[in-house]
Design a protein around this motif. Structure first.
Motif, mmCIF file in Angstrom:
data_model
loop_
_atom_site.group_PDB
_atom_site.id
_atom_site.type_symbol
_atom_site.label_atom_id
_atom_site.label_comp_id
_atom_site.label_asym_id
_atom_site.label_seq_id
_atom_site.Cartn_x
_atom_site.Cartn_y
_atom_site.Cartn_z
ATOM 1 N N THR A 155 1.016 -1.183 -0.088
ATOM 2 C CA THR A 155 -0.006 -0.173 0.120
ATOM 3 C C THR A 155 0.682 1.092 0.032
ATOM 4 O OG1 THR A 155 -0.180 -0.087 2.341
ATOM 5 C CG2 THR A 155 -1.927 -1.080 1.095
ATOM 6 N N PRO A 186 0.949 5.094 1.102
ATOM 7 C CA PRO A 186 0.192 6.122 2.152
ATOM 8 C C PRO A 186 0.864 7.469 1.358
ATOM 9 C CG PRO A 186 1.911 5.198 3.315
ATOM 10 C CD PRO A 186 1.964 4.440 1.820
ATOM 11 N N TYR A 187 -0.108 8.390 1.777
ATOM 12 C CA TYR A 187 0.377 9.863 1.656
ATOM 13 C C TYR A 187 0.644 9.997 0.078
ATOM 14 C CZ TYR A 187 0.837 9.397 6.704
ATOM 15 O OH TYR A 187 0.732 9.100 7.864
ATOM 16 N N SER A 199 -3.875 9.803 0.240
ATOM 17 C CA SER A 199 -4.138 8.535 0.655
ATOM 18 C C SER A 199 -3.627 8.205 2.221
ATOM 19 C CB SER A 199 -3.381 7.413 -0.222
ATOM 20 O OG SER A 199 -2.203 7.669 -0.313
ATOM 21 N N ASN A 200 -4.540 7.528 2.959
ATOM 22 C CA ASN A 200 -4.203 7.181 4.137
ATOM 23 C C ASN A 200 -3.117 6.075 4.285
ATOM 24 O OD1 ASN A 200 -5.359 4.634 3.698
ATOM 25 N ND2 ASN A 200 -7.255 5.107 4.984
ATOM 26 N N ILE A 201 -2.905 5.732 5.511
ATOM 27 C CA ILE A 201 -2.005 4.900 5.823
ATOM 28 C C ILE A 201 -1.900 3.680 5.233
ATOM 29 C CG2 ILE A 201 -2.653 3.868 7.978
ATOM 30 C CD1 ILE A 201 0.921 4.801 7.345
ATOM 31 N N ASN A 202 -3.249 3.232 4.929
ATOM 32 C CA ASN A 202 -3.669 1.739 4.266
ATOM 33 C C ASN A 202 -3.730 2.171 2.518
ATOM 34 O OD1 ASN A 202 -4.037 0.465 6.663
ATOM 35 N ND2 ASN A 202 -6.004 1.194 6.818
ATOM 36 N N LYS A 261 3.371 17.729 8.509
ATOM 37 C CA LYS A 261 3.224 17.076 9.827
ATOM 38 C C LYS A 261 4.260 17.405 10.670
ATOM 39 C CE LYS A 261 2.997 12.265 11.533
ATOM 40 N NZ LYS A 261 3.145 11.020 11.209
ATOM 41 N N SER A 300 -0.934 17.339 12.398
ATOM 42 C CA SER A 300 -0.820 17.066 10.658
ATOM 43 C C SER A 300 -1.950 17.921 10.361
ATOM 44 C CB SER A 300 -0.940 15.762 10.486
ATOM 45 O OG SER A 300 -2.167 14.900 10.941
ATOM 46 N N SER A 350 -3.952 17.843 6.223
ATOM 47 C CA SER A 350 -3.894 17.539 5.017
ATOM 48 C C SER A 350 -4.774 18.575 4.031
ATOM 49 C CB SER A 350 -4.898 15.995 5.024
ATOM 50 O OG SER A 350 -4.030 15.009 5.702
ATOM 51 N N GLU A 393 -8.207 9.363 6.307
ATOM 52 C CA GLU A 393 -7.034 9.312 7.583
ATOM 53 C C GLU A 393 -7.999 9.264 8.620
ATOM 54 O OE1 GLU A 393 -4.663 12.883 7.987
ATOM 55 O OE2 GLU A 393 -4.837 13.477 6.268
ATOM 56 N N ASP A 396 -6.214 6.080 14.408
ATOM 57 C CA ASP A 396 -5.494 4.905 14.632
ATOM 58 C C ASP A 396 -6.171 4.111 15.567
ATOM 59 O OD1 ASP A 396 -3.317 3.298 16.006
ATOM 60 O OD2 ASP A 396 -2.242 4.046 14.377
#
Length: 411
Positions: A39, A41-42, A56-59, A316, A336, A338, A385, A388
Protein backbone atom coordinates in the motif's frame (compact mmCIF):
# COMPACT_ATOMS: atom_id res chain seq x y z
CA UNK A 1 -42.39 20.37 -35.19
CA UNK A 2 -42.06 24.16 -34.98
CA UNK A 3 -38.49 25.43 -35.24
CA UNK A 4 -38.62 27.22 -31.85
CA UNK A 5 -39.88 24.12 -30.06
CA UNK A 6 -37.18 22.00 -31.69
CA UNK A 7 -34.49 24.48 -30.66
CA UNK A 8 -35.80 24.50 -27.09
CA UNK A 9 -35.77 20.70 -26.96
CA UNK A 10 -32.18 20.55 -28.22
CA UNK A 11 -31.16 23.19 -25.67
CA UNK A 12 -32.74 21.23 -22.78
CA UNK A 13 -30.97 18.04 -23.88
CA UNK A 14 -27.61 19.84 -23.93
CA UNK A 15 -28.21 21.35 -20.49
CA UNK A 16 -29.24 17.97 -19.09
CA UNK A 17 -26.10 16.31 -20.45
CA UNK A 18 -23.91 19.09 -19.06
CA UNK A 19 -25.50 18.80 -15.61
CA UNK A 20 -25.10 15.04 -15.65
CA UNK A 21 -21.46 15.19 -16.71
CA UNK A 22 -20.58 17.83 -14.09
CA UNK A 23 -22.61 16.66 -11.08
CA UNK A 24 -21.05 16.03 -7.69
CA UNK A 25 -19.25 12.70 -7.78
CA UNK A 26 -17.56 10.42 -5.25
CA UNK A 27 -14.47 8.46 -6.28
CA UNK A 28 -13.19 5.77 -3.91
CA UNK A 29 -10.05 3.76 -4.39
CA UNK A 30 -6.89 2.12 -3.16
CA UNK A 31 -3.29 2.78 -4.21
CA UNK A 32 -0.59 0.11 -4.20
CA UNK A 33 2.88 -0.46 -5.60
CA UNK A 34 3.01 -2.27 -8.97
CA UNK A 35 6.04 -4.38 -8.10
CA UNK A 36 5.05 -5.80 -4.69
CA UNK A 37 1.40 -4.69 -4.10
CA UNK A 38 2.45 -2.76 -0.97
CA UNK A 39 0.00 0.00 0.00
CA UNK A 40 1.12 3.57 -0.70
CA UNK A 41 0.24 6.10 2.04
CA UNK A 42 0.28 9.88 1.58
CA UNK A 43 -0.08 9.78 -2.20
CA UNK A 44 -1.76 12.88 -3.60
CA UNK A 45 -4.94 12.25 -5.60
CA UNK A 46 -6.58 15.12 -7.43
CA UNK A 47 -8.35 16.31 -10.55
CA UNK A 48 -5.78 17.47 -13.07
CA UNK A 49 -5.70 21.25 -13.39
CA UNK A 50 -8.22 21.84 -10.59
CA UNK A 51 -7.97 22.44 -6.85
CA UNK A 52 -9.88 19.27 -5.96
CA UNK A 53 -7.77 16.71 -4.16
CA UNK A 54 -7.07 14.50 -1.19
CA UNK A 55 -4.37 12.21 0.24
CA UNK A 56 -4.32 8.43 0.65
CA UNK A 57 -4.33 7.15 4.22
CA UNK A 58 -1.88 4.78 5.87
CA UNK A 59 -3.62 1.84 4.13
CA UNK A 60 -3.50 3.48 0.70
CA UNK A 61 -7.27 4.18 0.69
CA UNK A 62 -8.80 7.45 -0.46
CA UNK A 63 -12.14 9.08 -1.17
CA UNK A 64 -12.53 12.12 -3.43
CA UNK A 65 -15.64 14.29 -3.75
CA UNK A 66 -16.31 17.23 -6.03
CA UNK A 67 -17.97 18.75 -9.06
CA UNK A 68 -16.42 16.62 -11.80
CA UNK A 69 -16.76 16.54 -15.56
CA UNK A 70 -16.86 12.84 -16.36
CA UNK A 71 -16.08 13.41 -20.03
CA UNK A 72 -13.20 15.89 -19.76
CA UNK A 73 -11.58 15.58 -16.31
CA UNK A 74 -8.69 13.27 -15.43
CA UNK A 75 -7.59 11.82 -12.11
CA UNK A 76 -3.96 12.58 -11.26
CA UNK A 77 -2.11 10.37 -8.74
CA UNK A 78 1.38 11.30 -7.60
CA UNK A 79 3.90 10.44 -4.91
CA UNK A 80 7.46 11.59 -4.40
CA UNK A 81 8.79 8.02 -4.76
CA UNK A 82 6.56 6.84 -7.63
CA UNK A 83 5.81 7.76 -11.21
CA UNK A 84 2.87 10.08 -11.73
CA UNK A 85 -0.29 8.54 -13.22
CA UNK A 86 -3.06 10.33 -15.15
CA UNK A 87 -6.38 8.50 -15.64
CA UNK A 88 -9.35 9.96 -17.61
CA UNK A 89 -12.50 9.78 -15.48
CA UNK A 90 -14.44 8.13 -18.29
CA UNK A 91 -12.10 5.12 -17.96
CA UNK A 92 -13.07 4.53 -14.31
CA UNK A 93 -15.68 1.80 -14.57
CA UNK A 94 -16.02 0.44 -11.01
CA UNK A 95 -17.30 2.02 -7.80
CA UNK A 96 -13.97 1.42 -6.05
CA UNK A 97 -10.86 1.67 -8.20
CA UNK A 98 -7.49 0.02 -7.66
CA UNK A 99 -4.54 2.11 -8.82
CA UNK A 100 -1.00 0.76 -9.06
CA UNK A 101 2.01 3.07 -9.25
CA UNK A 102 5.39 2.20 -10.64
CA UNK A 103 8.37 2.77 -8.37
CA UNK A 104 10.68 5.54 -9.54
CA UNK A 105 14.19 4.62 -10.47
CA UNK A 106 16.89 5.75 -8.08
CA UNK A 107 20.49 6.57 -8.73
CA UNK A 108 22.69 6.29 -5.66
CA UNK A 109 24.09 9.48 -4.24
CA UNK A 110 27.61 8.05 -4.26
CA UNK A 111 27.47 7.84 -8.05
CA UNK A 112 26.28 11.44 -8.47
CA UNK A 113 29.04 13.92 -7.73
CA UNK A 114 28.37 17.63 -7.99
CA UNK A 115 30.95 20.29 -7.15
CA UNK A 116 30.12 22.73 -4.35
CA UNK A 117 29.73 25.51 -6.91
CA UNK A 118 27.00 23.58 -8.72
CA UNK A 119 25.15 22.78 -5.48
CA UNK A 120 25.26 26.43 -4.41
CA UNK A 121 24.01 27.44 -7.84
CA UNK A 122 21.02 25.11 -7.53
CA UNK A 123 20.02 26.63 -4.18
CA UNK A 124 20.41 30.14 -5.54
CA UNK A 125 17.89 29.18 -8.22
CA UNK A 126 15.62 27.73 -5.50
CA UNK A 127 15.59 31.13 -3.79
CA UNK A 128 15.27 33.07 -7.03
CA UNK A 129 12.30 30.94 -8.17
CA UNK A 130 10.36 31.05 -4.89
CA UNK A 131 8.20 33.92 -6.17
CA UNK A 132 7.65 32.08 -9.46
CA UNK A 133 6.95 28.57 -8.13
CA UNK A 134 4.69 29.37 -5.18
CA UNK A 135 1.51 31.46 -4.78
CA UNK A 136 1.92 35.12 -5.70
CA UNK A 137 -1.57 36.21 -4.67
CA UNK A 138 -4.25 35.50 -2.10
CA UNK A 139 -5.77 32.01 -2.09
CA UNK A 140 -7.88 29.78 0.14
CA UNK A 141 -8.01 26.05 0.72
CA UNK A 142 -9.67 23.54 2.98
CA UNK A 143 -7.68 21.30 5.29
CA UNK A 144 -8.17 18.55 7.84
CA UNK A 145 -6.24 19.05 11.07
CA UNK A 146 -5.44 16.37 13.63
CA UNK A 147 -3.54 16.83 16.88
CA UNK A 148 -2.61 14.02 19.26
CA UNK A 149 -0.82 14.21 22.60
CA UNK A 150 1.26 11.19 23.54
CA UNK A 151 3.18 10.16 26.68
CA UNK A 152 6.53 8.71 25.71
CA UNK A 153 7.24 6.67 28.83
CA UNK A 154 3.86 4.96 29.08
CA UNK A 155 3.40 4.96 25.25
CA UNK A 156 -0.15 6.17 25.71
CA UNK A 157 -2.21 8.65 23.70
CA UNK A 158 -3.76 11.18 26.06
CA UNK A 159 -5.70 13.68 23.93
CA UNK A 160 -7.17 14.06 20.44
CA UNK A 161 -8.32 17.13 18.50
CA UNK A 162 -9.73 17.04 14.95
CA UNK A 163 -10.90 20.01 12.92
CA UNK A 164 -12.06 21.01 9.47
CA UNK A 165 -10.15 24.17 8.62
CA UNK A 166 -10.45 26.93 6.04
CA UNK A 167 -7.05 28.52 5.39
CA UNK A 168 -6.37 31.85 3.73
CA UNK A 169 -2.85 32.80 2.72
CA UNK A 170 -1.15 35.14 0.30
CA UNK A 171 2.06 35.44 -1.63
CA UNK A 172 5.14 33.96 -0.02
CA UNK A 173 6.78 37.35 0.46
CA UNK A 174 3.97 38.57 2.72
CA UNK A 175 4.50 38.31 6.51
CA UNK A 176 3.54 34.99 8.08
CA UNK A 177 1.15 36.94 10.30
CA UNK A 178 -1.09 37.19 7.22
CA UNK A 179 -1.90 33.47 7.44
CA UNK A 180 -5.50 33.12 8.64
CA UNK A 181 -7.45 30.05 9.71
CA UNK A 182 -11.15 29.59 10.29
CA UNK A 183 -12.25 26.50 12.19
CA UNK A 184 -15.36 25.18 10.43
CA UNK A 185 -15.92 22.17 12.69
CA UNK A 186 -14.12 20.86 15.76
CA UNK A 187 -14.29 17.77 17.95
CA UNK A 188 -12.11 16.72 20.86
CA UNK A 189 -11.64 13.88 23.31
CA UNK A 190 -11.34 14.07 27.06
CA UNK A 191 -7.95 15.41 28.15
CA UNK A 192 -6.03 12.65 29.95
CA UNK A 193 -2.70 14.53 29.83
CA UNK A 194 -1.36 15.01 33.35
CA UNK A 195 0.59 18.23 33.18
CA UNK A 196 3.31 19.17 35.63
CA UNK A 197 2.36 22.11 37.88
CA UNK A 198 5.18 24.14 36.35
CA UNK A 199 3.81 23.76 32.84
CA UNK A 200 0.34 24.86 34.00
CA UNK A 201 1.88 27.96 35.58
CA UNK A 202 3.78 28.74 32.38
CA UNK A 203 0.55 28.46 30.38
CA UNK A 204 -1.14 31.01 32.64
CA UNK A 205 1.78 33.44 32.71
CA UNK A 206 2.46 33.28 28.99
CA UNK A 207 0.42 32.56 25.85
CA UNK A 208 -1.00 29.16 25.06
CA UNK A 209 0.54 27.11 22.30
CA UNK A 210 -1.48 26.87 19.10
CA UNK A 211 -0.03 23.92 17.16
CA UNK A 212 -2.06 24.69 14.05
CA UNK A 213 -0.46 28.07 13.46
CA UNK A 214 2.92 26.75 14.55
CA UNK A 215 2.74 24.10 11.85
CA UNK A 216 1.69 26.58 9.15
CA UNK A 217 4.33 29.13 10.07
CA UNK A 218 7.07 26.50 9.80
CA UNK A 219 6.55 26.19 6.04
CA UNK A 220 10.09 26.89 4.70
CA UNK A 221 8.80 28.60 1.55
CA UNK A 222 6.73 30.99 3.70
CA UNK A 223 9.24 31.74 6.40
CA UNK A 224 12.25 32.36 4.16
CA UNK A 225 11.79 36.08 3.52
CA UNK A 226 10.81 36.87 7.11
CA UNK A 227 13.59 34.88 8.77
CA UNK A 228 16.15 36.22 6.30
CA UNK A 229 15.96 39.61 8.04
CA UNK A 230 16.48 38.12 11.50
CA UNK A 231 19.96 36.77 10.86
CA UNK A 232 21.54 33.89 12.74
CA UNK A 233 19.15 34.00 15.70
CA UNK A 234 16.53 32.06 13.76
CA UNK A 235 16.72 28.87 11.74
CA UNK A 236 16.50 29.65 8.03
CA UNK A 237 17.29 26.33 6.32
CA UNK A 238 17.08 27.58 2.72
CA UNK A 239 19.47 30.45 3.41
CA UNK A 240 21.83 28.24 5.39
CA UNK A 241 21.91 25.61 2.66
CA UNK A 242 22.40 28.17 -0.14
CA UNK A 243 25.40 29.62 1.68
CA UNK A 244 26.58 26.21 2.90
CA UNK A 245 26.51 27.86 6.30
CA UNK A 246 26.98 26.19 9.69
CA UNK A 247 26.83 22.66 8.25
CA UNK A 248 27.50 20.27 5.38
CA UNK A 249 25.35 20.11 2.27
CA UNK A 250 25.50 17.02 0.05
CA UNK A 251 23.52 15.40 -2.76
CA UNK A 252 22.00 12.23 -1.35
CA UNK A 253 20.50 10.86 -4.56
CA UNK A 254 18.64 11.70 -7.74
CA UNK A 255 15.11 10.39 -8.20
CA UNK A 256 14.46 9.81 -11.88
CA UNK A 257 10.97 9.69 -13.29
CA UNK A 258 9.68 9.66 -16.83
CA UNK A 259 8.64 13.29 -16.69
CA UNK A 260 10.67 14.54 -13.74
CA UNK A 261 14.05 14.44 -12.03
CA UNK A 262 14.29 15.27 -8.33
CA UNK A 263 17.42 16.19 -6.40
CA UNK A 264 17.50 14.94 -2.81
CA UNK A 265 19.88 17.12 -0.80
CA UNK A 266 20.86 16.41 2.79
CA UNK A 267 22.03 19.26 4.98
CA UNK A 268 23.62 18.31 8.31
CA UNK A 269 24.15 20.99 10.96
CA UNK A 270 26.14 19.11 13.55
CA UNK A 271 25.14 15.65 14.79
CA UNK A 272 21.68 16.69 16.01
CA UNK A 273 20.11 18.84 13.26
CA UNK A 274 19.33 17.63 9.73
CA UNK A 275 17.36 18.96 6.75
CA UNK A 276 16.35 17.13 3.57
CA UNK A 277 15.31 19.00 0.44
CA UNK A 278 13.51 17.32 -2.47
CA UNK A 279 14.02 19.74 -5.37
CA UNK A 280 12.55 19.51 -8.86
CA UNK A 281 15.49 19.71 -11.25
CA UNK A 282 13.55 21.47 -14.02
CA UNK A 283 12.24 24.49 -12.07
CA UNK A 284 14.15 24.28 -8.75
CA UNK A 285 10.91 24.04 -6.74
CA UNK A 286 10.96 22.44 -3.29
CA UNK A 287 8.59 19.46 -3.54
CA UNK A 288 9.24 18.19 -0.03
CA UNK A 289 11.15 19.44 3.00
CA UNK A 290 12.04 17.33 6.05
CA UNK A 291 13.51 18.71 9.24
CA UNK A 292 14.76 16.69 12.22
CA UNK A 293 16.16 17.93 15.50
CA UNK A 294 17.16 14.66 17.11
CA UNK A 295 15.00 13.56 20.06
CA UNK A 296 13.12 16.89 20.02
CA UNK A 297 11.36 17.61 16.74
CA UNK A 298 10.48 16.18 13.31
CA UNK A 299 8.71 18.10 10.58
CA UNK A 300 7.74 17.29 7.01
CA UNK A 301 6.24 19.60 4.37
CA UNK A 302 4.88 18.37 1.02
CA UNK A 303 3.75 20.43 -1.97
CA UNK A 304 1.79 19.69 -5.13
CA UNK A 305 1.54 21.60 -8.41
CA UNK A 306 -1.82 23.03 -9.47
CA UNK A 307 -1.68 24.77 -12.83
CA UNK A 308 1.62 26.68 -12.67
CA UNK A 309 2.02 27.05 -8.87
CA UNK A 310 3.00 24.74 -6.01
CA UNK A 311 0.54 24.62 -3.10
CA UNK A 312 0.72 22.84 0.29
CA UNK A 313 -0.54 19.24 0.22
CA UNK A 314 0.52 17.68 3.55
CA UNK A 315 2.27 19.04 6.67
CA UNK A 316 3.25 17.05 9.75
CA UNK A 317 5.08 17.88 12.97
CA UNK A 318 6.18 15.85 16.00
CA UNK A 319 7.34 17.93 18.96
CA UNK A 320 8.54 17.01 22.41
CA UNK A 321 7.54 19.95 24.59
CA UNK A 322 8.32 20.87 28.16
CA UNK A 323 4.70 21.99 28.68
CA UNK A 324 3.68 18.35 28.41
CA UNK A 325 6.12 17.15 31.03
CA UNK A 326 4.34 15.20 33.75
CA UNK A 327 4.89 12.57 36.39
CA UNK A 328 5.17 9.85 33.75
CA UNK A 329 7.79 11.57 31.62
CA UNK A 330 7.98 13.76 28.55
CA UNK A 331 5.04 14.18 26.23
CA UNK A 332 4.87 14.52 22.47
CA UNK A 333 2.43 16.47 20.34
CA UNK A 334 1.82 15.09 16.84
CA UNK A 335 -0.03 17.45 14.50
CA UNK A 336 -0.85 17.11 10.81
CA UNK A 337 -2.63 19.05 8.07
CA UNK A 338 -4.04 17.48 4.90
CA UNK A 339 -4.88 20.14 2.32
CA UNK A 340 -7.73 19.73 -0.17
CA UNK A 341 -9.79 21.89 -2.52
CA UNK A 342 -7.30 24.68 -3.19
CA UNK A 343 -8.92 27.81 -4.60
CA UNK A 344 -6.45 30.27 -6.16
CA UNK A 345 -9.22 32.22 -7.92
CA UNK A 346 -9.88 35.31 -5.78
CA UNK A 347 -13.29 35.83 -7.42
CA UNK A 348 -14.58 32.49 -6.10
CA UNK A 349 -14.18 33.08 -2.37
CA UNK A 350 -14.79 35.72 0.29
CA UNK A 351 -11.99 36.95 2.50
CA UNK A 352 -12.04 35.59 6.03
CA UNK A 353 -13.45 38.15 8.42
CA UNK A 354 -11.79 38.79 11.75
CA UNK A 355 -14.71 37.35 13.70
CA UNK A 356 -14.29 34.03 11.88
CA UNK A 357 -10.51 33.77 12.29
CA UNK A 358 -9.14 31.43 14.96
CA UNK A 359 -7.14 33.24 17.65
CA UNK A 360 -3.47 32.49 17.08
CA UNK A 361 -2.48 32.28 20.75
CA UNK A 362 -5.50 30.22 21.81
CA UNK A 363 -4.97 26.49 22.03
CA UNK A 364 -7.53 24.70 19.85
CA UNK A 365 -8.61 22.50 22.74
CA UNK A 366 -9.89 25.65 24.50
CA UNK A 367 -11.95 26.72 21.48
CA UNK A 368 -15.71 26.56 22.09
CA UNK A 369 -17.72 24.94 19.31
CA UNK A 370 -20.74 22.68 19.05
CA UNK A 371 -20.12 19.09 17.94
CA UNK A 372 -21.96 18.41 14.67
CA UNK A 373 -22.35 14.64 14.38
CA UNK A 374 -23.96 14.84 10.93
CA UNK A 375 -21.00 16.77 9.56
CA UNK A 376 -18.41 14.28 10.81
CA UNK A 377 -20.37 11.24 9.63
CA UNK A 378 -20.19 12.52 6.04
CA UNK A 379 -16.72 14.13 6.18
CA UNK A 380 -14.88 12.27 3.41
CA UNK A 381 -11.34 13.08 4.59
CA UNK A 382 -11.86 10.84 7.61
CA UNK A 383 -11.93 7.85 5.27
CA UNK A 384 -8.53 8.94 4.02
CA UNK A 385 -7.20 9.42 7.55
CA UNK A 386 -9.09 7.20 10.00
CA UNK A 387 -8.22 7.41 13.67
CA UNK A 388 -5.54 4.91 14.63
CA UNK A 389 -7.05 2.01 16.65
CA UNK A 390 -4.34 2.52 19.30
CA UNK A 391 -5.50 6.12 19.81
CA UNK A 392 -9.12 4.95 20.16
CA UNK A 393 -8.26 2.22 22.69
CA UNK A 394 -6.06 4.58 24.75
CA UNK A 395 -8.68 7.32 24.92
CA UNK A 396 -11.73 5.16 25.51
CA UNK A 397 -10.77 4.48 29.12
CA UNK A 398 -14.25 5.03 30.51
CA UNK A 399 -16.33 6.43 27.64
CA UNK A 400 -16.51 6.03 23.88
CA UNK A 401 -14.93 8.72 21.72
CA UNK A 402 -18.34 9.58 20.32
CA UNK A 403 -19.64 10.25 23.82
CA UNK A 404 -16.54 12.32 24.65
CA UNK A 405 -17.02 14.42 21.50
CA UNK A 406 -20.59 15.18 22.56
CA UNK A 407 -19.74 15.93 26.20
CA UNK A 408 -16.82 18.18 25.23
CA UNK A 409 -18.97 20.11 22.79
CA UNK A 410 -18.95 23.88 23.45
CA UNK A 411 -17.01 23.56 26.69
Amino acid sequence: MPQKLLSLLVFLIIINQACFSQKRQIIKGNITCLCDSATIPYAHIGIWGKGIGTISNINGDFELKGQLNLEKDSLMVSHIEYEKKLIPLNELVSDTIHIQLKKSEYQLGEVIVLPDEKINEIFKHVIKNLKINYPDKLYQCEAFYREVQYELKSKTNTRLIEAAINIQDGKITSPRSKIKCSVLQLRKSKNYTQEHWGSKLMSKLFINYNQLYYLLRGNPTRCYKELLSKGDLYCNPIQWASENKKGTLSLKCLIKKKDQEIYVFQYDVGPELRFNFYINKSDCAILQFDHELRNIQKQSYHFTKIDDKYFPSFFKSENIQSVLKDSKGLGMTISSLSFVNHNPNRKDFKRLRSKHVAIKDLELYDLKMEYDENFWSSYNILLDEPIDPKIISDLEQDKSLKTQFKENSNL
